[in-house]
Design a protein around this motif. Structure first.
Motif, PDB file in Angstrom:
ATOM      1  N   UNK A  62       0.822  -1.210   0.000  1.00 45.95           N
ATOM      2  CA  UNK A  62       0.000   0.000   0.000  1.00 45.95           C
ATOM      3  C   UNK A  62       0.857   1.262   0.000  1.00 45.95           C
ATOM      4  N   UNK A  63       0.318   2.280  -0.684  1.00 50.08           N
ATOM      5  CA  UNK A  63       0.936   3.602  -0.696  1.00 50.08           C
ATOM      6  C   UNK A  63      -0.118   4.635  -0.341  1.00 50.08           C
ATOM      7  N   UNK A  64       0.182   5.434   0.678  1.00 47.55           N
ATOM      8  CA  UNK A  64      -0.689   6.535   1.097  1.00 47.55           C
ATOM      9  C   UNK A  64      -0.164   7.790   0.418  1.00 47.55           C
ATOM     10  N   UNK A  65      -0.969   8.389  -0.460  1.00 48.44           N
ATOM     11  CA  UNK A  65      -0.469   9.456  -1.312  1.00 48.44           C
ATOM     12  C   UNK A  65      -0.936  10.849  -0.916  1.00 48.44           C
ATOM     13  N   UNK A  66      -2.214  10.992  -0.583  1.00 53.26           N
ATOM     14  CA  UNK A  66      -2.789  12.283  -0.197  1.00 53.26           C
ATOM     15  C   UNK A  66      -3.801  12.063   0.916  1.00 53.26           C
ATOM     16  N   UNK A  67      -4.004  13.043   1.796  1.00 51.85           N
ATOM     17  CA  UNK A  67      -5.023  12.858   2.841  1.00 51.85           C
ATOM     18  C   UNK A  67      -6.436  13.012   2.273  1.00 51.85           C
ATOM     19  N   UNK A  90      -4.905  -7.880  -7.644  1.00 49.75           N
ATOM     20  CA  UNK A  90      -5.743  -6.752  -8.025  1.00 49.75           C
ATOM     21  C   UNK A  90      -5.042  -5.449  -7.685  1.00 49.75           C
ATOM     22  N   UNK A  91      -5.212  -4.469  -8.563  1.00 46.67           N
ATOM     23  CA  UNK A  91      -4.775  -3.118  -8.274  1.00 46.67           C
ATOM     24  C   UNK A  91      -5.980  -2.335  -7.802  1.00 46.67           C
ATOM     25  N   UNK A  92      -5.822  -1.585  -6.724  1.00 45.61           N
ATOM     26  CA  UNK A  92      -6.929  -0.781  -6.198  1.00 45.61           C
ATOM     27  C   UNK A  92      -6.436   0.625  -5.916  1.00 45.61           C
ATOM     28  N   UNK A  93      -7.232   1.591  -6.367  1.00 42.25           N
ATOM     29  CA  UNK A  93      -6.920   2.995  -6.131  1.00 42.25           C
ATOM     30  C   UNK A  93      -8.128   3.656  -5.496  1.00 42.25           C
ATOM     31  N   UNK A  94      -7.877   4.445  -4.461  1.00 34.87           N
ATOM     32  CA  UNK A  94      -8.930   5.265  -3.861  1.00 34.87           C
ATOM     33  C   UNK A  94      -8.741   6.667  -4.437  1.00 34.87           C
ATOM     34  N   UNK A  95      -9.775   7.106  -5.146  1.00 34.14           N
ATOM     35  CA  UNK A  95      -9.697   8.362  -5.881  1.00 34.14           C
ATOM     36  C   UNK A  95     -10.610   9.421  -5.255  1.00 34.14           C
ATOM     37  N   UNK A  96     -10.134  10.658  -5.289  1.00 31.37           N
ATOM     38  CA  UNK A  96     -10.965  11.826  -4.998  1.00 31.37           C
ATOM     39  C   UNK A  96     -10.971  12.623  -6.295  1.00 31.37           C
ATOM     40  N   UNK A 101      -5.586   9.125  -3.842  1.00 32.33           N
ATOM     41  CA  UNK A 101      -5.175   9.378  -2.456  1.00 32.33           C
ATOM     42  C   UNK A 101      -4.533   8.153  -1.812  1.00 32.33           C
ATOM     43  N   UNK A 102      -4.843   6.963  -2.344  1.00 27.50           N
ATOM     44  CA  UNK A 102      -4.327   5.714  -1.789  1.00 27.50           C
ATOM     45  C   UNK A 102      -4.269   4.697  -2.909  1.00 27.50           C
ATOM     46  N   UNK A 103      -3.217   3.889  -2.918  1.00 26.38           N
ATOM     47  CA  UNK A 103      -3.060   2.864  -3.951  1.00 26.38           C
ATOM     48  C   UNK A 103      -2.562   1.581  -3.289  1.00 26.38           C
ATOM     49  N   UNK A 104      -3.104   0.447  -3.726  1.00 23.70           N
ATOM     50  CA  UNK A 104      -2.670  -0.832  -3.175  1.00 23.70           C
ATOM     51  C   UNK A 104      -2.659  -1.903  -4.253  1.00 23.70           C
ATOM     52  N   UNK A 105      -1.771  -2.858  -4.059  1.00 19.34           N
ATOM     53  CA  UNK A 105      -1.805  -4.083  -4.848  1.00 19.34           C
ATOM     54  C   UNK A 105      -2.110  -5.201  -3.861  1.00 19.34           C
ATOM     55  N   UNK A 106      -3.171  -5.949  -4.154  1.00 23.56           N
ATOM     56  CA  UNK A 106      -3.675  -6.959  -3.229  1.00 23.56           C
ATOM     57  C   UNK A 106      -3.605  -8.322  -3.898  1.00 23.56           C
ATOM     58  N   UNK A 107      -3.018  -9.287  -3.202  1.00 22.72           N
ATOM     59  CA  UNK A 107      -2.992 -10.668  -3.665  1.00 22.72           C
ATOM     60  C   UNK A 107      -3.970 -11.460  -2.812  1.00 22.72           C
ATOM     61  N   UNK A 108      -4.938 -12.098  -3.484  1.00 26.56           N
ATOM     62  CA  UNK A 108      -5.928 -12.923  -2.789  1.00 26.56           C
ATOM     63  C   UNK A 108      -5.805 -14.364  -3.275  1.00 26.56           C
ATOM     64  N   UNK A 109      -6.099 -15.275  -2.370  1.00 23.86           N
ATOM     65  CA  UNK A 109      -6.110 -16.702  -2.673  1.00 23.86           C
ATOM     66  C   UNK A 109      -7.351 -17.306  -2.020  1.00 23.86           C
TER      67      UNK A 109
END
Length: 129
Positions: A62-67, A90-96, A101-109
């Motif tokens: 995870x990367x925290x980019x902006x509040x 999966x790539x996930x981005x939280x957008x405003x 504002x936040x980006x993550x790469x998630x591995x699920x099994x």
């Protein structure tokens, strides 16, 4: 294909500075992944009850980019980066708006309810490919 999931920042999501508490981003992206799974036609309750398997997160980077702040409208954007028989990345981005504002790469099994690894559901593999 990008899955989009709206989020509203509530007071309970914020810390003493009035910005989203870091752990709550993980909740936001979890909700979006659950919604994505449902959009793929999979019923996670049925998977557990009928097949005895569940999705689990194996890894998150995870990367925290902006509040983000109270009462802001956010959107979680989810895309499949890779899919094998046993792993979904999966790539996930939280957008405003257009700001990430936040980006993550998630591995699920998938694992059995006893915790043993199993293949991802065939229906998911067929649908995503």
């Amino acid at each position: 294909m990008t899955h989009r999931f709206p989020i509203r920042v509530y007071y309970e999501d914020t810390d003493m500075a009035g910005i989203v508490y870091h752990a709550n981003y993980l909740k936001f992206i979890e909700r979006a992944r659950s919604d994505w799974v449902k959009a793929q036609g999979l019923d996670q309750n049925a998977m557990r009850e009928r097949d005895g398997i569940v999705f689990v997160v194996r890894r998150i980077e995870a990367d925290y980019l902006l509040p983000a702040k109270y009462d802001e409208a956010l959107e979680v954007r989810t895309t499949v980066r890779s899919l094998t028989g046993v792993r979904l990345v999966m790539g996930q981005e939280v957008m405003r708006d257009e700001d990430c504002v936040f980006r993550a790469e998630v591995t699920a099994v998938c694992v059995t309810t006893e915790g043993h690894p199993v293949r991802l559901p065939a229906a998911l593999r067929r649908h995503v490919h």
